[in-house]
Write a protein that holds these residues in place. Structure first.
Motif, PDB file in Angstrom:
ATOM      1  N   TYR A  62       0.853  -1.185   0.000  1.00 36.75           N
ATOM      2  CA  TYR A  62       0.000   0.000   0.000  1.00 36.75           C
ATOM      3  C   TYR A  62       0.890   1.236   0.000  1.00 36.75           C
ATOM      4  CZ  TYR A  62      -3.514  -3.450   1.191  1.00 36.75           C
ATOM      5  OH  TYR A  62      -4.335  -4.550   1.179  1.00 36.75           O
ATOM      6  N   ASP A  68       0.551   4.229  -0.757  1.00 40.08           N
ATOM      7  CA  ASP A  68       0.019   5.510  -0.284  1.00 40.08           C
ATOM      8  C   ASP A  68       0.210   5.695   1.220  1.00 40.08           C
ATOM      9  OD1 ASP A  68      -2.297   3.419  -0.436  1.00 40.08           O
ATOM     10  OD2 ASP A  68      -3.004   4.895   1.031  1.00 40.08           O
ATOM     11  N   LEU A  69       0.501   4.611   1.959  1.00 37.87           N
ATOM     12  CA  LEU A  69       0.731   4.728   3.404  1.00 37.87           C
ATOM     13  C   LEU A  69       2.144   5.215   3.724  1.00 37.87           C
ATOM     14  CD1 LEU A  69      -1.009   1.468   4.706  1.00 37.87           C
ATOM     15  CD2 LEU A  69      -1.863   3.820   4.872  1.00 37.87           C
ATOM     16  N   GLN A 119       2.992   8.523   5.740  1.00 40.15           N
ATOM     17  CA  GLN A 119       1.785   9.019   6.400  1.00 40.15           C
ATOM     18  C   GLN A 119       1.872   8.840   7.914  1.00 40.15           C
ATOM     19  OE1 GLN A 119      -0.594  10.664   4.914  1.00 40.15           O
ATOM     20  NE2 GLN A 119       0.096  10.330   2.831  1.00 40.15           N
ATOM     21  N   PHE A 132       2.507  -1.311   9.808  1.00 36.33           N
ATOM     22  CA  PHE A 132       2.476   0.042   9.246  1.00 36.33           C
ATOM     23  C   PHE A 132       3.887   0.582   9.031  1.00 36.33           C
ATOM     24  CE2 PHE A 132      -1.971   0.125  10.653  1.00 36.33           C
ATOM     25  CZ  PHE A 132      -2.564   0.794   9.595  1.00 36.33           C
ATOM     26  N   GLU A 179       5.396  -0.564   5.919  1.00 35.51           N
ATOM     27  CA  GLU A 179       4.877   0.119   4.731  1.00 35.51           C
ATOM     28  C   GLU A 179       5.495   1.503   4.554  1.00 35.51           C
ATOM     29  OE1 GLU A 179       2.693  -1.085   2.434  1.00 35.51           O
ATOM     30  OE2 GLU A 179       2.730  -3.012   3.459  1.00 35.51           O
ATOM     31  N   ALA A 220       5.213   3.961   6.840  1.00 36.41           N
ATOM     32  CA  ALA A 220       4.446   4.976   7.564  1.00 36.41           C
ATOM     33  C   ALA A 220       5.251   5.512   8.741  1.00 36.41           C
ATOM     34  CB  ALA A 220       3.127   4.383   8.058  1.00 36.41           C
ATOM     35  N   ARG A 258      -2.923  10.726   9.681  1.00 38.56           N
ATOM     36  CA  ARG A 258      -3.782  10.313   8.565  1.00 38.56           C
ATOM     37  C   ARG A 258      -4.603   9.075   8.920  1.00 38.56           C
ATOM     38  NH1 ARG A 258      -5.524  12.639   3.689  1.00 38.56           N
ATOM     39  NH2 ARG A 258      -6.175  10.982   2.285  1.00 38.56           N
ATOM     40  N   VAL A 259      -4.055   8.252   9.840  1.00 44.31           N
ATOM     41  CA  VAL A 259      -4.701   6.988  10.201  1.00 44.31           C
ATOM     42  C   VAL A 259      -4.716   6.854  11.716  1.00 44.31           C
ATOM     43  CG1 VAL A 259      -4.593   4.466  10.056  1.00 44.31           C
ATOM     44  CG2 VAL A 259      -3.924   5.858   8.069  1.00 44.31           C
ATOM     45  N   LEU A 287      -4.368  -2.742   7.208  1.00 40.24           N
ATOM     46  CA  LEU A 287      -3.693  -1.918   6.207  1.00 40.24           C
ATOM     47  C   LEU A 287      -4.635  -1.581   5.057  1.00 40.24           C
ATOM     48  CD1 LEU A 287      -0.216  -3.704   5.952  1.00 40.24           C
ATOM     49  CD2 LEU A 287      -0.720  -1.557   7.131  1.00 40.24           C
ATOM     50  N   SER A 338      -5.813   2.270   3.939  1.00 38.57           N
ATOM     51  CA  SER A 338      -5.195   2.755   2.712  1.00 38.57           C
ATOM     52  C   SER A 338      -6.239   3.222   1.701  1.00 38.57           C
ATOM     53  CB  SER A 338      -4.367   1.640   2.079  1.00 38.57           C
ATOM     54  OG  SER A 338      -5.206   0.700   1.423  1.00 38.57           O
ATOM     55  N   GLU A 339      -5.725   3.838   0.628  1.00 39.82           N
ATOM     56  CA  GLU A 339      -6.604   4.292  -0.440  1.00 39.82           C
ATOM     57  C   GLU A 339      -7.186   3.136  -1.247  1.00 39.82           C
ATOM     58  OE1 GLU A 339      -7.751   7.444  -1.091  1.00 39.82           O
ATOM     59  OE2 GLU A 339      -6.858   7.758   0.878  1.00 39.82           O
TER      60      GLU A 339
END
Length: 253
Positions: free
Chosen positions: A5, A7-8, A11, A30, A33, A35, A90-91, A231, A235-236
């Protein structure tokens, strides 16, 4: 695991109860990824051990903040500290809980209130505290951990079951309230996950065998089985998914 992912990456992510069990594996997931992760926990030794174990293995070393989530003032301060450290949030992963068994006949009001403070109340106030940061960043995702326990008629933990059912209601309501701000809110309902705490306190071999017999998948579930679903919802990849509950129980229900 890393890179599923993208996009993470970079973030800001905040995980409650991230020092051990499912929470620790989520923190690691995370971080893998890319993040920027902060996590809250009252258990200092386990949390610092986790940070030490990840040193040099991830792009951004997770930041641990010691906080008792029953103290809402301290929780709010910790959210602000986390947002500063990771560059906005963001999360939010609302993971912290404690599934203590308790007898119906002996529960007193103080115990009931304490149980809800540990298992339900802080989820609302964590979401309330992170929402301004998510709005500032253009949106976000809140993933809260409920449980299938409230669906199994388990008589030995009525307070916990009530809280976990409440999380589903909270998820639906917050999704409606925060959706216009591009903040998605979903919940994960784990099944019988064999954490060290579960094996130490509640689950013996007979219980494990009985649980697996009820599942479609004939194996034990681990904390790692919760990482992918979390996740995904953060995520997007799940950009159009909100107000939903995702059961991750190996097919027990």
């Amino acid at each position: 695991m890393a890179g599923r992912y993208p996009d993470l990456a970079g973030q800001g992510v905040l995980v409650t109860g991230g020092g051990s069990g499912i929470g620790a594996v989520l923190v690691e997931g995370f971080a893998a990824e890319g993040a920027r992760v902060a996590f809250l926990d009252i258990a200092e030794a386990e949390s610092r051990t986790l940070v030490s174990r990840l040193e040099g293995k991830v792009a951004h070393l997770p930041h641990y903040i010691r906080v008792d989530l029953r103290d809402i003032g301290a929780l709010r301060a910790a959210v602000e500290e986390a947002a500063t450290i990771v560059g906005g949030i963001r999360v939010l992963v609302n993971n912290a809980a404690r599934d203590d068994r308790h007898e119906f006949e002996t529960v007193e009001p103080d115990y009931w209130d304490e149980n809800q403070a540990v298992n339900l109340r802080h989820l609302f106030f964590a979401a309330q505290a992170v929402a301004p940061h998510m709005r500032k960043g253009g949106g976000g995702a809140i993933v809260s951990f409920s449980s299938i326990a409230f669906l199994l008629n388990m008589g030995e933990l009525p307070g916990y079951a009530t809280a976990k059912a409440g999380i589903v209601g909270l998820t639906k309501s917050l999704a409606g309230r925060l959706g216009p701000d591009n903040i998605r809110v979903n919940a994960i309902l784990p099944g019988m996950v064999l954490t060290e705490r579960q094996k130490r306190l509640w689950i013996d071999e007979a219980t494990i065998e009985g649980g697996i017999a009820r599942q479609c998948l004939k194996r034990s579930l681990t904390a790692g089985d919760m990482v992918g679903p979390c996740l995904f919802l953060a995520s997007e990849a799940s950009a159009a998914i909100t107000a939903q509950t995702l059961i991750v129980d190996g097919g027990m229900l």
